[in-house]
Motif scaffolding. Structure first.
Motif, PDB file in Angstrom:
ATOM      1  N   UNK A  37      67.746  19.880  21.032  1.00 37.44           N
ATOM      2  CA  UNK A  37      68.049  18.472  21.307  1.00 37.44           C
ATOM      3  C   UNK A  37      68.912  17.894  20.189  1.00 37.44           C
ATOM      4  N   UNK A  38      68.580  18.211  18.945  1.00 40.52           N
ATOM      5  CA  UNK A  38      69.366  17.704  17.810  1.00 40.52           C
ATOM      6  C   UNK A  38      70.791  18.250  17.864  1.00 40.52           C
ATOM      7  N   UNK A  39      70.927  19.544  18.125  1.00 44.89           N
ATOM      8  CA  UNK A  39      72.268  20.135  18.199  1.00 44.89           C
ATOM      9  C   UNK A  39      73.059  19.583  19.379  1.00 44.89           C
ATOM     10  N   UNK A  40      72.411  19.373  20.503  1.00 49.79           N
ATOM     11  CA  UNK A  40      73.087  18.802  21.666  1.00 49.79           C
ATOM     12  C   UNK A  40      73.545  17.382  21.404  1.00 49.79           C
ATOM     13  N   UNK A  41      72.708  16.598  20.735  1.00 49.41           N
ATOM     14  CA  UNK A  41      73.087  15.231  20.393  1.00 49.41           C
ATOM     15  C   UNK A  41      74.264  15.217  19.421  1.00 49.41           C
ATOM     16  N   UNK A  42      74.235  16.108  18.444  1.00 46.17           N
ATOM     17  CA  UNK A  42      75.343  16.181  17.491  1.00 46.17           C
ATOM     18  C   UNK A  42      76.637  16.605  18.191  1.00 46.17           C
ATOM     19  N   UNK A  43      76.542  17.535  19.123  1.00 45.58           N
ATOM     20  CA  UNK A  43      77.722  17.968  19.864  1.00 45.58           C
ATOM     21  C   UNK A  43      78.271  16.828  20.718  1.00 45.58           C
ATOM     22  N   UNK A  44      77.400  16.103  21.395  1.00 41.17           N
ATOM     23  CA  UNK A  44      77.834  14.973  22.217  1.00 41.17           C
ATOM     24  C   UNK A  44      78.474  13.892  21.357  1.00 41.17           C
TER      25      UNK A  44
END
Length: 63
Positions: A37-44
């Motif tokens: 979730x953290x990596x996905x948020x950072x990517x977004x």
């Protein structure tokens, strides 16, 4: 050596002391979910920032 069949295919057949316990597996799964979730948020956020920068450059080149 006799063959021992496991009632649960995800548990080791030699005993519960081999491999992670169910609670350890759950904690690892939750930890992995949090990291994803953290990596996905950072990517977004990175993609959104790049779009904003591109629109800013495009607007600056027109005006």
């Amino acid at each position: 050596m006799s063959l021992v069949t496991a009632s649960n295919q995800w548990q080791p057949i030699y005993g519960d002391d081999i491999g992670p316990t169910t609670s350890e597996r759950i904690r690892s799964g939750v930890g992995l979910g949090v990291v994803l979730v953290i990596l996905g948020t950072a990517l977004a956020a990175g993609l959104a920032l790049s779009v904003v920068v591109l629109f800013g450059l495009f607007g600056a080149s027109i005006g």
